[in-house]
Structures are given as structure tokens and as C-alpha cells.
Design an enzyme around this catalytic site. Structure first.
Site, PDB file in Angstrom:
ATOM      1  N   TYR A   1       0.910  -1.317  -0.006  1.00 15.19           N
ATOM      2  CA  TYR A   1       0.043  -0.011  -0.256  1.00 15.19           C
ATOM      3  C   TYR A   1       0.901   1.100  -0.089  1.00 15.19           C
ATOM      4  O   TYR A   1       0.878   1.980  -0.816  1.00 15.19           O
ATOM      5  CB  TYR A   1      -0.992  -0.030   1.154  1.00 15.19           C
ATOM      6  CG  TYR A   1      -1.789   1.405   1.490  1.00 15.19           C
ATOM      7  CD1 TYR A   1      -2.602   1.602   0.663  1.00 15.19           C
ATOM      8  CD2 TYR A   1      -1.500   1.952   2.696  1.00 15.19           C
ATOM      9  CE1 TYR A   1      -3.470   2.775   0.944  1.00 15.19           C
ATOM     10  CE2 TYR A   1      -2.061   3.177   2.864  1.00 15.19           C
ATOM     11  CZ  TYR A   1      -3.151   3.682   2.200  1.00 15.19           C
ATOM     12  OH  TYR A   1      -3.934   4.695   2.174  1.00 15.19           O
TER      13      TYR A   1
HETATM   14  N1  LIG Z   1      -9.001   7.109   6.161  1.00 13.51           N
HETATM   15  C1  LIG Z   1      -7.610   7.354   6.188  1.00 13.51           C
HETATM   16  O1  LIG Z   1      -7.234   7.424   7.414  1.00 13.51           O
HETATM   17  C2  LIG Z   1      -6.604   7.604   5.366  1.00 13.51           C
HETATM   18  C3  LIG Z   1      -5.366   7.745   5.784  1.00 13.51           C
HETATM   19  C4  LIG Z   1      -4.298   7.878   4.619  1.00 13.51           C
HETATM   20  C5  LIG Z   1      -4.579   7.846   3.643  1.00 13.51           C
HETATM   21  N2  LIG Z   1      -6.217   7.822   3.215  1.00 13.51           N
HETATM   22  C6  LIG Z   1      -6.324   7.915   1.557  1.00 13.51           C
HETATM   23  O2  LIG Z   1      -7.431   8.732   1.589  1.00 13.51           O
HETATM   24  C7  LIG Z   1      -8.271   8.256   0.284  1.00 13.51           C
HETATM   25  C8  LIG Z   1      -9.673   7.899   0.921  1.00 13.51           C
HETATM   26  O3  LIG Z   1      -9.797   6.919   2.062  1.00 13.51           O
HETATM   27  P1  LIG Z   1     -10.940   6.629   2.736  1.00 13.51           P
HETATM   28  O4  LIG Z   1     -10.648   6.294   4.098  1.00 13.51           O
HETATM   29  O5  LIG Z   1     -11.889   7.420   2.480  1.00 13.51           O
HETATM   30  O6  LIG Z   1     -11.376   5.067   2.098  1.00 13.51           O
HETATM   31  P2  LIG Z   1     -12.737   4.611   1.419  1.00 13.51           P
HETATM   32  O7  LIG Z   1     -12.620   3.267   1.241  1.00 13.51           O
HETATM   33  O8  LIG Z   1     -14.114   5.130   2.548  1.00 13.51           O
HETATM   34  O9  LIG Z   1     -12.930   5.396   0.152  1.00 13.51           O
HETATM   35  C9  LIG Z   1     -12.221   5.058  -1.076  1.00 13.51           C
HETATM   36  C10 LIG Z   1     -13.322   5.040  -2.283  1.00 13.51           C
HETATM   37  O10 LIG Z   1     -12.719   4.706  -3.259  1.00 13.51           O
HETATM   38  C11 LIG Z   1     -13.550   3.863  -4.007  1.00 13.51           C
HETATM   39  N3  LIG Z   1     -12.779   2.942  -4.973  1.00 13.51           N
HETATM   40  C12 LIG Z   1     -11.921   2.164  -4.631  1.00 13.51           C
HETATM   41  N4  LIG Z   1     -11.254   1.467  -5.756  1.00 13.51           N
HETATM   42  C13 LIG Z   1     -11.962   2.133  -6.791  1.00 13.51           C
HETATM   43  C14 LIG Z   1     -11.991   2.195  -8.156  1.00 13.51           C
HETATM   44  N5  LIG Z   1     -11.004   1.370  -8.885  1.00 13.51           N
HETATM   45  N6  LIG Z   1     -12.480   2.951  -9.161  1.00 13.51           N
HETATM   46  C15 LIG Z   1     -13.181   3.988  -8.374  1.00 13.51           C
HETATM   47  N7  LIG Z   1     -13.541   3.958  -7.321  1.00 13.51           N
HETATM   48  C16 LIG Z   1     -12.840   3.228  -6.399  1.00 13.51           C
HETATM   49  C17 LIG Z   1     -14.338   3.016  -3.101  1.00 13.51           C
HETATM   50  O11 LIG Z   1     -15.551   2.361  -3.452  1.00 13.51           O
HETATM   51  C18 LIG Z   1     -14.685   4.118  -1.997  1.00 13.51           C
HETATM   52  O12 LIG Z   1     -15.826   4.598  -2.073  1.00 13.51           O
HETATM   53  C19 LIG Z   1      -7.809   6.794  -0.002  1.00 13.51           C
HETATM   54  O13 LIG Z   1      -6.742   7.031  -1.257  1.00 13.51           O
HETATM   55  C20 LIG Z   1      -6.903   6.488   1.028  1.00 13.51           C
HETATM   56  O14 LIG Z   1      -5.498   5.816   0.557  1.00 13.51           O
HETATM   57  C21 LIG Z   1      -6.793   7.620   3.905  1.00 13.51           C
END
Ligand SMILES: NC(=O)c1ccc[n+]([C@@H]2O[C@H](COP(=O)([O-])OP(=O)(O)OC[C@H]3O[C@@H](n4cnc5c(N)ncnc54)[C@H](O)[C@@H]3O)[C@@H](O)[C@H]2O)c1
Length: 335
Positions: A143
């Protein structure tokens, strides 16, 4: 008509909140998500929802051609860091190649003024706390490797094609609209889901590992606003809360918020960073006026209300595990 903006992952947790801030600020938002981890009812009113995958190159190219986006917020990913060791191909296909499809389209369209990417503190690797943006990243899991690869690719795309970008490295974000049903990620949501199902709260190891849990309202509005600050272009920012809590302390707070006695089940230690915290002086310098410092107690109370209103979610085993070797036994047992 406001400026056209693409938000990928907009049915997910962070993406929905970023999209909401953008709609409120008057942007015309195309909310793109394949619903693999998000929910259509997370998409804010006023955004146009397009269901599809960032791996569908034809659809991605079509969207960029038709809408001539001025800004792209790329949040779509499967962000299960620990699980990424066991779904390596899926991780790189979704999180790395999918991102490249968007960067190609942004370069080819030529209308994008800034590409905002949510990376992660996973790029730093272990032993680098407090993590600072000027440290050399050394990611230790697929990741983190995919996130860092995209950071480097955006740098190359800026040098080669002049594509501006802003990179955010959030950590441990929690709050309303989060998927509490994913058994592989988001410990705050996992605890809430377990409580609502009358189960014990499961903790890897002794629960003394620390994380600075960050409420969504201290993260998403800043990400949305960043495109209006040219001085932030081509910069990288850690973003999130400063105060670390042990996972055991978190369990106590969540139980208190639900008014239930603490019932904990300690699992075998898993391979994870023990203490992860980052330095936020840079984000304070640029966006300090927007940081509310929402306390963990207040943030949990808000999330509990949302979780109770929606009820528990049935989590399930990830369908296509590619490598079973060395997987935590608790994950192997999932059905
Ligand atoms: N939540 C955290 O603590 C955190 C921390 C660091 C980074 N991030 C990053 O922030 C972003 C959002 O994270 P989140 O926690 O909201 O996750 P989440 O899973 O709630 O949201 C991610 C969304 O992306 C969509 N998705 C996944 N693969 C896809 C694809 N191939 N095409 C279209 N849509 C797709 C999923 O359906 C989901 O709705 C991510 O990139 C994650 O790596 C999150």
C-alpha cells in the site's frame, strides 16, 4: 456554473466529505466511484454521481474529454494497509495503475490546473516518527509502495508536462460516513461495529500501540480548499491530529460513548508500526486557520450518533486473497 472538478472515491469516507466541501464552495463536482468500498448515499447532494472504475481507461478518458476538469481530487483506493501484503496484485492494479490512468488523462486533456492526491503516512515506513515531509520515504508494505510511486510519478509529470499537484499524507482519519463494516481497516469503526453487534472489541497485541486519530473535519475541508492556494501547489503535507492515543485508550473512549462495559479480546501481535505520529508544522503554516483540533472524545461522540443511526454493517472476508502465508489468524478465520 462553477468550475468543473473530478473527485474519485467520492462515495467513500474522505472523498464524500471533500466533495461536500467543494459543492458548498460552488464547484461543479463529478463524483466518481465504483462503489467497491463506498456507498452511493454518501455522495453529497449537488454532485453528479458517475459509477465506474479508475481502471476503466475508456471511461476515464471519456470523462476528462467531456468535462475538461480544472481540478482533480484523487481519493479512490483500497486503503487496507495491513491487508495489502496479501492482495499485492489487486493493490498495485487499483491503487497504482488506476492512479496512472487518471494522471495520463489529466496530462492529455491539458485543462487540469492541479491534481490533488491523498497519499498516506504509510510512505514513511517504520522507525521514522515523528514523520516529517523532508524525510526520505521508505515504505514497507505494498500500500505504502503504491502511494509513494504515485507521489514520484506526479513529480515526474510536473517536470515533464507541467502538471501541478498537491500531495496530502493523512493518517488514522475517522468520523461520520466512514465504512464501519470493513474488518481490515479503520479501528474506530471496527470497535463501533463490534459494540453494535454485541461482540468483544478485538485488539492486536497488548493495545499499547499508539495512533493520532484525526477527525474528518480537521482533514477534508483543508484538502478541498488547497486548490485555491497556489503556494501549496507541488508541495507535500502531513495532515491529521497531533495527540497520540493507545488503541486500548481508544477502546475505552468508544465503550464510554456507547455507554457499554469494556469487553476486550486480545489477538496475536500483527506486523505493524508500534508508534506512528507525524509532524504537522507545515500544514499548520499553510492551513493553520482551518484546523479546529477536534478532540477524540468529541469526534467519537459525533461518529457514534452517525453509526447508531445507520446501525451495524455486516463485514465480510476479502474475496480474492492472493497470498495466505503469514496472514494474521484472525483474518484467516473471517467468513
Ligand atoms: N482514512 C484514512 O485514515 C486515510 C489515511 C491515509 C490515506 N487515506 C487515503 O484517502 C483516500 C480515501 O480513503 P477513505 O478512508 O475515504 O477510504 P474509503 O474506502 O472510504 O474510500 C475510497 C473510495 O474509493 C472507491 N474506489 C476504490 N477503488 C476504486 C476504483 N478502482 N475506481 C473507483 N472508485 C474506487 C471505493 O468504492 C470507496 O468509495 C484513499 O486514497 C486512502 O488511501 C485515507
Amino acid at each position: 456554473m462553477g468550475k468543473k472538478v473530478l473527485v474519485t472515491g467520492a462515495a467513500g469516507f474522505l472523498g464524500a466529505h471533500v466533495a461536500e466541501s467543494l459543492v458548498k464552495a460552488g464547484y461543479q463536482v463529478i463524483a466518481f466511484d465504483d462503489l467497491s468500498g463506498g456507498f452511493e448515499d454518501n455522495v453529497p447532494e449537488g454532485a453528479e454521481f458517475v459509477k465506474g472504475s479508475i481502471n476503466d481507461v475508456e471511461l476515464v478518458d471519456h470523462l476528462f474529454k467531456v468535462h475538461e476538469f480544472e481540478y482533480v481530487f484523487h481519493l479512490a483506493a483500497y486503503a487496507a494497509e495491513g491487508l495489502s501484503h496479501f492482495i499485492r496484485r489487486f493493490n498495485y492494479t487499483n491503487n497504482l495503475i488506476g492512479s496512472i490512468n487518471l494522471i495520463n488523462a489529466a496530462v492529455n486533456t491539458g485543462t487540469v490546473k492541479c491534481f490533488v492526491f491523498t497519499s498516506s503516512i504509510a510512505v514513511y515506513g517504520a522507525g521514522q516518527s515523528p514523520m516529517r515531509e523532508d524525510m526520505h520515504p521508505l515504505p514497507e508494505d505494498p500500500y505504502g509502495v503504491s502511494k509513494y510511486a504515485i507521489e514520484l510519478d506526479l513529480k515526474a509529470a510536473h517536470e515533464m508536462f507541467g502538471l501541478n499537484s498537491i500531495i496530502f499524507r493523512p493518517h488514522n482519519v475517522y468520523g461520520e460516513k466512514q465504512n464501519i463494516g470493513d474488518p481490515y481497516r479503520n479501528v474506530v469503526g471496527i470497535f463501533m461495529n463490534q459494540i453494535m453487534q454485541g461482540k468483544k472489541l478485538t485488539i492486536f497485541g497488548d493495545g499499547m500501540q499508539t495512533r493520532a486519530f484525526s477527525h474528518i473535519d480537521d482533514v477534508a475541508p483543508i484538502i478541498a480548499k488547497s486548490i485555491e492556494m497556489p503556494e501549496a501547489y507541488n508541495e507535500t503535507f502531513n495532515i491529521g491530529a497531533d495527540t497520540p492515543y493507545t488503541v486500548k485508550e481508544l477502546a475505552t473512549l468508544v465503550c464510554d460513548a456507547f455507554g457499554v462495559p469494556e469487553m476486550l479480546e486480545f489477538l496475536d501481535v500483527r506486523n505493524e508500526v508500534v508508534n506512528a505520529y507525524s509532524d504537522h508544522s507545515k500544514v499548520h503554516k499553510y492551513f493553520g486557520h482551518m484546523i479546529k483540533n477536534i478532540s477524540l472524545k468529541e469526534g467519537i461522540d459525533r461518529m457514534v450518533d452517525d453509526a447508531k443511526a445507520k446501525g451495524p454493517r455486516q463485514g465480510s472476508k476479502f474475496k480474492n486473497i492472493e497470498v495466505e502465508k503469514n496472514m494474521p489468524p484472525a483474518w484467516k478465520k473471517l467468513v
